[in-house]
Design a protein around this motif. Structure first.
Motif, PDB file in Angstrom:
ATOM      1  N   VAL A  51       0.961   6.376  14.802  1.00  0.00           N
ATOM      2  CA  VAL A  51      -0.329   6.361  15.483  1.00  0.00           C
ATOM      3  C   VAL A  51      -0.129   6.769  16.938  1.00  0.00           C
ATOM      4  O   VAL A  51       0.704   6.194  17.643  1.00  0.00           O
ATOM      5  CB  VAL A  51      -0.975   4.959  15.437  1.00  0.00           C
ATOM      6  CG1 VAL A  51      -2.318   4.968  16.178  1.00  0.00           C
ATOM      7  CG2 VAL A  51      -1.147   4.489  13.998  1.00  0.00           C
ATOM      8  N   SER A  52      -0.867   7.777  17.376  1.00  0.00           N
ATOM      9  CA  SER A  52      -0.921   8.142  18.796  1.00  0.00           C
ATOM     10  C   SER A  52      -2.263   7.615  19.303  1.00  0.00           C
ATOM     11  O   SER A  52      -3.320   8.171  19.001  1.00  0.00           O
ATOM     12  CB  SER A  52      -0.827   9.663  18.975  1.00  0.00           C
ATOM     13  OG  SER A  52      -0.939  10.007  20.350  1.00  0.00           O
ATOM     14  N   ALA A 108       5.770  11.730   8.360  1.00  0.00           N
ATOM     15  CA  ALA A 108       4.885  10.603   8.108  1.00  0.00           C
ATOM     16  C   ALA A 108       3.434  10.999   8.372  1.00  0.00           C
ATOM     17  O   ALA A 108       3.148  11.983   9.066  1.00  0.00           O
ATOM     18  CB  ALA A 108       5.270   9.427   9.005  1.00  0.00           C
ATOM     19  N   ARG A 109       2.514  10.242   7.823  1.00  0.00           N
ATOM     20  CA  ARG A 109       1.106  10.433   8.146  1.00  0.00           C
ATOM     21  C   ARG A 109       0.905  10.131   9.627  1.00  0.00           C
ATOM     22  O   ARG A 109       1.502   9.190  10.171  1.00  0.00           O
ATOM     23  CB  ARG A 109       0.238   9.503   7.301  1.00  0.00           C
ATOM     24  CG  ARG A 109      -1.268   9.731   7.497  1.00  0.00           C
ATOM     25  CD  ARG A 109      -2.086   8.659   6.788  1.00  0.00           C
ATOM     26  NE  ARG A 109      -3.499   8.957   6.859  1.00  0.00           N
ATOM     27  CZ  ARG A 109      -4.193   9.535   5.890  1.00  0.00           C
ATOM     28  NH1 ARG A 109      -3.578   9.904   4.766  1.00  0.00           N
ATOM     29  NH2 ARG A 109      -5.486   9.767   6.027  1.00  0.00           N
ATOM     30  N   VAL A 110       0.078  10.917  10.273  1.00  0.00           N
ATOM     31  CA  VAL A 110      -0.177  10.750  11.709  1.00  0.00           C
ATOM     32  C   VAL A 110      -1.660  10.491  11.935  1.00  0.00           C
ATOM     33  O   VAL A 110      -2.516  11.238  11.441  1.00  0.00           O
ATOM     34  CB  VAL A 110       0.255  12.001  12.505  1.00  0.00           C
ATOM     35  CG1 VAL A 110      -0.178  11.886  13.960  1.00  0.00           C
ATOM     36  CG2 VAL A 110       1.769  12.193  12.408  1.00  0.00           C
ATOM     37  N   CYS A 111      -1.946   9.439  12.664  1.00  0.00           N
ATOM     38  CA  CYS A 111      -3.307   9.114  13.089  1.00  0.00           C
ATOM     39  C   CYS A 111      -3.378   9.348  14.595  1.00  0.00           C
ATOM     40  O   CYS A 111      -2.613   8.757  15.355  1.00  0.00           O
ATOM     41  CB  CYS A 111      -3.627   7.661  12.751  1.00  0.00           C
ATOM     42  SG  CYS A 111      -5.198   7.066  13.391  1.00  0.00           S
ATOM     43  N   LEU A 112      -4.277  10.224  15.010  1.00  0.00           N
ATOM     44  CA  LEU A 112      -4.398  10.587  16.431  1.00  0.00           C
ATOM     45  C   LEU A 112      -5.777  10.213  16.951  1.00  0.00           C
ATOM     46  O   LEU A 112      -6.800  10.581  16.370  1.00  0.00           O
ATOM     47  CB  LEU A 112      -4.168  12.087  16.614  1.00  0.00           C
ATOM     48  CG  LEU A 112      -4.489  12.674  17.996  1.00  0.00           C
ATOM     49  CD1 LEU A 112      -3.550  12.119  19.055  1.00  0.00           C
ATOM     50  CD2 LEU A 112      -4.420  14.191  17.972  1.00  0.00           C
ATOM     51  N   ASP A 119      -5.931  11.625   9.677  1.00  0.00           N
ATOM     52  CA  ASP A 119      -4.808  12.381   9.116  1.00  0.00           C
ATOM     53  C   ASP A 119      -4.675  13.678   9.915  1.00  0.00           C
ATOM     54  O   ASP A 119      -5.356  14.676   9.626  1.00  0.00           O
ATOM     55  CB  ASP A 119      -5.039  12.671   7.633  1.00  0.00           C
ATOM     56  CG  ASP A 119      -3.815  13.300   6.961  1.00  0.00           C
ATOM     57  OD1 ASP A 119      -2.959  13.875   7.679  1.00  0.00           O
ATOM     58  OD2 ASP A 119      -3.721  13.230   5.724  1.00  0.00           O
ATOM     59  N   TRP A 120      -3.814  13.674  10.921  1.00  0.00           N
ATOM     60  CA  TRP A 120      -3.657  14.807  11.803  1.00  0.00           C
ATOM     61  C   TRP A 120      -3.190  16.052  11.047  1.00  0.00           C
ATOM     62  O   TRP A 120      -3.666  17.162  11.314  1.00  0.00           O
ATOM     63  CB  TRP A 120      -2.686  14.466  12.920  1.00  0.00           C
ATOM     64  CG  TRP A 120      -2.288  15.624  13.782  1.00  0.00           C
ATOM     65  CD1 TRP A 120      -1.054  16.226  13.858  1.00  0.00           C
ATOM     66  CD2 TRP A 120      -3.136  16.352  14.702  1.00  0.00           C
ATOM     67  NE1 TRP A 120      -1.076  17.255  14.757  1.00  0.00           N
ATOM     68  CE2 TRP A 120      -2.338  17.363  15.286  1.00  0.00           C
ATOM     69  CE3 TRP A 120      -4.476  16.241  15.066  1.00  0.00           C
ATOM     70  CZ2 TRP A 120      -2.852  18.256  16.228  1.00  0.00           C
ATOM     71  CZ3 TRP A 120      -4.988  17.128  16.003  1.00  0.00           C
ATOM     72  CH2 TRP A 120      -4.177  18.130  16.582  1.00  0.00           C
ATOM     73  N   ARG A 143       5.612   0.664   4.790  1.00  0.00           N
ATOM     74  CA  ARG A 143       6.883   0.090   5.200  1.00  0.00           C
ATOM     75  C   ARG A 143       6.945  -0.057   6.726  1.00  0.00           C
ATOM     76  O   ARG A 143       6.951  -1.171   7.250  1.00  0.00           O
ATOM     77  CB  ARG A 143       8.031   0.958   4.677  1.00  0.00           C
ATOM     78  CG  ARG A 143       8.148   0.973   3.149  1.00  0.00           C
ATOM     79  CD  ARG A 143       9.077   2.052   2.651  1.00  0.00           C
ATOM     80  NE  ARG A 143       8.564   3.397   2.976  1.00  0.00           N
ATOM     81  CZ  ARG A 143       9.199   4.525   2.684  1.00  0.00           C
ATOM     82  NH1 ARG A 143      10.374   4.481   2.067  1.00  0.00           N
ATOM     83  NH2 ARG A 143       8.668   5.693   2.994  1.00  0.00           N
ATOM     84  N   THR A 144       6.951   1.063   7.447  1.00  0.00           N
ATOM     85  CA  THR A 144       7.017   1.021   8.904  1.00  0.00           C
ATOM     86  C   THR A 144       5.870   1.815   9.505  1.00  0.00           C
ATOM     87  O   THR A 144       5.582   2.927   9.068  1.00  0.00           O
ATOM     88  CB  THR A 144       8.355   1.614   9.418  1.00  0.00           C
ATOM     89  OG1 THR A 144       9.432   0.802   8.951  1.00  0.00           O
ATOM     90  CG2 THR A 144       8.381   1.647  10.936  1.00  0.00           C
ATOM     91  N   VAL A 145       5.220   1.237  10.508  1.00  0.00           N
ATOM     92  CA  VAL A 145       4.215   1.943  11.297  1.00  0.00           C
ATOM     93  C   VAL A 145       4.685   1.953  12.747  1.00  0.00           C
ATOM     94  O   VAL A 145       5.155   0.940  13.262  1.00  0.00           O
ATOM     95  CB  VAL A 145       2.814   1.297  11.191  1.00  0.00           C
ATOM     96  CG1 VAL A 145       2.840  -0.186  11.547  1.00  0.00           C
ATOM     97  CG2 VAL A 145       1.818   2.032  12.089  1.00  0.00           C
ATOM     98  N   ILE A 146       4.599   3.115  13.380  1.00  0.00           N
ATOM     99  CA  ILE A 146       4.988   3.269  14.771  1.00  0.00           C
ATOM    100  C   ILE A 146       3.745   3.615  15.585  1.00  0.00           C
ATOM    101  O   ILE A 146       3.024   4.556  15.246  1.00  0.00           O
ATOM    102  CB  ILE A 146       6.053   4.361  14.943  1.00  0.00           C
ATOM    103  CG1 ILE A 146       7.326   3.965  14.181  1.00  0.00           C
ATOM    104  CG2 ILE A 146       6.357   4.606  16.416  1.00  0.00           C
ATOM    105  CD1 ILE A 146       8.423   5.012  14.232  1.00  0.00           C
ATOM    106  N   VAL A 147       3.493   2.853  16.628  1.00  0.00           N
ATOM    107  CA  VAL A 147       2.333   3.073  17.488  1.00  0.00           C
ATOM    108  C   VAL A 147       2.807   3.635  18.818  1.00  0.00           C
ATOM    109  O   VAL A 147       3.497   2.946  19.578  1.00  0.00           O
ATOM    110  CB  VAL A 147       1.539   1.779  17.716  1.00  0.00           C
ATOM    111  CG1 VAL A 147       0.324   2.054  18.597  1.00  0.00           C
ATOM    112  CG2 VAL A 147       1.112   1.162  16.391  1.00  0.00           C
TER     113      VAL A 147
END
Length: 260
Positions: A146-147, A190-194, A253-254, A62-66
């Motif tokens: 996403v960071s 939410a799932r976090v990608c670092l 997946d942080w 739905r929403t991804v935040i970068v």
């Protein structure tokens, strides 16, 4: 030089962030990225690949935040825009090339935000933009945060601010900024990608290491999913006889990495 100066003068930026050097550094990074396009290629491809891998594992999109969207070079923007209902790009500065690039995507929005929160601390909250990301990323329909190559950058300009004024740097300032960002990511539902660079390595033309810098300032990270070297400053960019490599660690997946 003239193009860089024109971009600096005409690009929108909050006065507090301009005073702290965020706009200056963004413009400098933009032109360095163009000069080093070939050297950076593999790093940018690897970064985009980690993000896409995180996307593939999502049950909902739905929403991804970068966070730290920057120049968008390391962000697979087209894939995110086509795969998510909403894409939110968060950074302190959005340069004109970025502003123009996102216009083609009606579901992509820009948010200007001092991710480190230091503008308010150094210049007073009344003159600084909003410095909280918790509420933004806590929205119910956020499926991925996403960071992106951001973590090591958070302390740089705050440290410069104290050093340029000959003021004592607050104890553990850099470490606290890094830990604070990691704590925020860890608390997210939410799932976090670092993706972050962790070590700077200086090499001479013989390939011998001449210096090493811990970009995490002593903060330990869990075992990454992937790691690679970023040829940040090839010979002639920072110095004629030295090059700078940054070791990059990535987590699709942080939360899983933290759990071990």
């Amino acid at each position: 030089m003239l193009r860089a100066w024109a971009l600096y003068l005409t690009n929108p930026a909050h006065p507090a962030l301009r005073r702290l050097g965020y706009l200056r550094e963004s413009v400098s990074l933009y032109y360095r990225s163009r000069r080093c396009r070939a050297a950076w290629h593999s790093h940018l491809e690897a970064s985009r690949g980690v993000i896409l891998n995180a996307v593939e594992q999502l049950p909902k999109r739905r929403t991804v935040i970068v966070l730290g969207s920057g120049l968008l070079d390391d962000i697979p923007l087209s894939a995110l825009a086509s795969g998510f209902s909403r894409v939110v790009l968060v950074d302190a500065i959005h340069l004109w090339p970025v502003r123009i690039a996102v216009r083609r995507y009606p579901n992509v929005e820009r948010v200007t935000l001092d991710i480190s929160g230091t503008a308010g601390m150094l210049l007073g909250s009344a003159s600084a933009p909003d410095d909280t990301i918790g509420s933004l990323c806590a929205e119910e329909n956020v499926d991925l945060v996403v960071s992106a190559n951001l973590l090591s950058q958070l302390p740089i300009l705050p440290l410069d601010w104290f050093e340029e004024r000959g003021l004592p740097v607050p104890s553990h300032l850099a470490r606290n900024l890094i830990r604070s960002h990691l704590d925020v990511l860890t608390r997210m539902e939410a799932r976090v990608c670092l993706i972050t660079d962790t070590v700077e390595i200086e090499l001479d033309r013989n390939g011998s290491e001449t210096d090493r810098l811990d970009l995490m300032h002593g903060v330990a990270l869990p075992k990454p999913d992937k790691t690679w070297d970023w040829d940040l400053a090839p010979f002639g960019e920072a110095a004629p006889d030295h090059r700078l490599l940054h070791r990059v660690e990535a987590y699709s997946d942080w939360h899983e990495a933290v759990r071990g």
